[in-house]
Write an enzyme that holds these catalytic residues in place. Structure first.
Site, short mmCIF file in Angstrom:
data_model
loop_
_atom_site.label_atom_id
_atom_site.label_comp_id
_atom_site.label_asym_id
_atom_site.label_seq_id
_atom_site.Cartn_x
_atom_site.Cartn_y
_atom_site.Cartn_z
N PRO A 110 0.84 -1.20 0.00
CG PRO A 110 -0.22 -1.21 2.09
CD PRO A 110 0.68 -2.01 1.21
N GLY B 153 4.12 3.36 5.24
CA GLY B 153 5.26 3.02 6.09
C GLY B 153 5.94 1.73 5.71
CG LEU B 154 4.07 -1.42 4.90
CD1 LEU B 154 2.89 -2.23 4.39
CD2 LEU B 154 4.79 -2.20 6.01
N GLY B 155 7.65 1.24 2.82
CA GLY B 155 8.74 1.44 1.86
C GLY B 155 8.29 1.35 0.42
CB SER B 156 5.06 2.08 -1.30
OG SER B 156 4.90 3.37 -0.74
CB SER B 157 8.52 5.96 -2.40
OG SER B 157 9.37 6.18 -1.33
CB ALA B 158 12.54 2.46 -0.89
CB ALA B 159 9.35 -1.29 -3.15
CG ASP C 251 12.16 3.22 3.62
OD1 ASP C 251 12.50 2.96 4.79
OD2 ASP C 251 11.11 3.80 3.32
#
Ligand code: PMV
Length: 304
Positions: free
Chosen positions: A84, A88-94, A135
């Site tokens: 999502p 806070g789960l690092g979506s932009s770094a992924a 991240d």
């Protein structure tokens, strides 16, 4: 993974077990990958078309500037993600790691880790202003890490006895705004912030030991302490409190918000065998559980 006209890159979500926000000011933090929450980016050549908007557009511009080759307007982008956004789960770094991998492959190059890291960090600076880099490092390596600004990240062995539940509050919050709010709080009372930072650093040591030993009770205590520290710096919302309380009532040994906060995702831990029951009780309490299983690594895609 490149067929000449298209190429794919993948990267996992990450969850910070302890130390988020404090890590920006030099505190060690410990983070784990979430191997079943994955972002996949596919880039295909196309006739020049309209420019790409948002973070994808910014990343493609960075990649073109750094590596030359394919101009963004001659690329089609398709992103499939279990992560999502803004939670806070690092979506932009992924996203930036996956795009960099796909871009380099499409240009006929190997996505070496150093190139992908530098490009991803440049993209993250656009998205977050002053990212710690944690991240990017987890998205890149797919490993649990102890991360301290300015030092090489240290891989943390994961003991498979530990189970992790990730729940989404459904409330997204921009990391840059949360980081700015914490910076203002730090400016208002440096001594108090430093006291909290010291406590977070001690919890990072404890988290590292607990992960390596498969000590779920100690990891649960770290999560409880981490949640209290994040509450003190003002990044915990009512919705997060509700989900953390639901996790504890469902039997979790500890639960906390992860990442920037202001909503976002909540982590909960237990022994692997107890995870299905805890997750089911959380779901029946209207919590959106998006991952539940053993801690593990994300198999990187073969590049050094
Ligand atoms: O919420 P996320 O996934 O962007 O995590 C940010 C982690 C922070 O510590 C708040 C910022 C950083 O750059 O380390």
């Amino acid at each position: 993974m490149s067929s000449g006209r298209s190429a794919v890159g993948r990267a996992p979500a990450k969850a910070i077990v302890v130390g988020e926000h404090f890590v920006v000011y030099g505190c060690p933090a410990v983070a784990v990958p979430i191997p079943d929450l994955v972002l996949q980016a596919t880039l295909s050549r196309r006739d020049p078309g309209p420019p790409h908007a948002g973070h994808v557009g910014a990343c493609l511009a960075v990649l073109h500037e750094r590596f030359g080759g394919l101009p963004p307007e001659s690329l089609d982008v398709s992103v499939k993600s279990d992560i999502p956004w803004g939670s806070g789960l690092g979506s932009s770094a992924a996203l930036s790691v996956a795009l960099a991998r796909a871009y380099l492959r499409l240009c006929g190059r190997k996505p070496f880790a150093d190139d992908v890291r530098e490009a991803s960090l440049a993209c993250e600076r656009i998205a977050h202003g002053r990212p710690s880099g944690i991240d990017t490092e987890v998205a890149l390596t797919g490993m649990a890490l102890r991360f301290e600004r300015g030092k090489p990240p240290v891989p943390v062995p994961i003991n498979g006895r530990i189970g992790l539940i990730v729940a989404d509050t459904g409330v997204a919050s921009p990391t840059s705004e949360m980081v700015a709010a914490v910076a203002a709080r730090r400016e208002a009372d440096r001594a108090e912030f430093d006291r909290l930072l010291q406590a977070a650093a001690q919890k990072a040591d404890e988290a590292e030991n607990a992960l390596a030993l498969g000590d779920t009770d100690s990891l649960g205590s770290v999560l409880i302490a981490g949640q209290a520290l994040l509450d003190e710096i003002g990044v915990v919302t009512e919705e997060v409190r509700r989900v953390v309380a639901a996790a504890r009532e469902a039997g979790a040994l500890g639960a906390k918000v992860t990442g920037a906060g202001g909503g976002g995702a909540v982590l909960a831990v237990h022994q692997v065998g107890s995870i299905p029951g805890v997750a089911a009780r959380m779901r029946s309490d209207n919590v959106r559980v998006i991952s539940a299983g053993p801690l593990g690594e994300f198999e990187p895609e073969g590049e050094p």
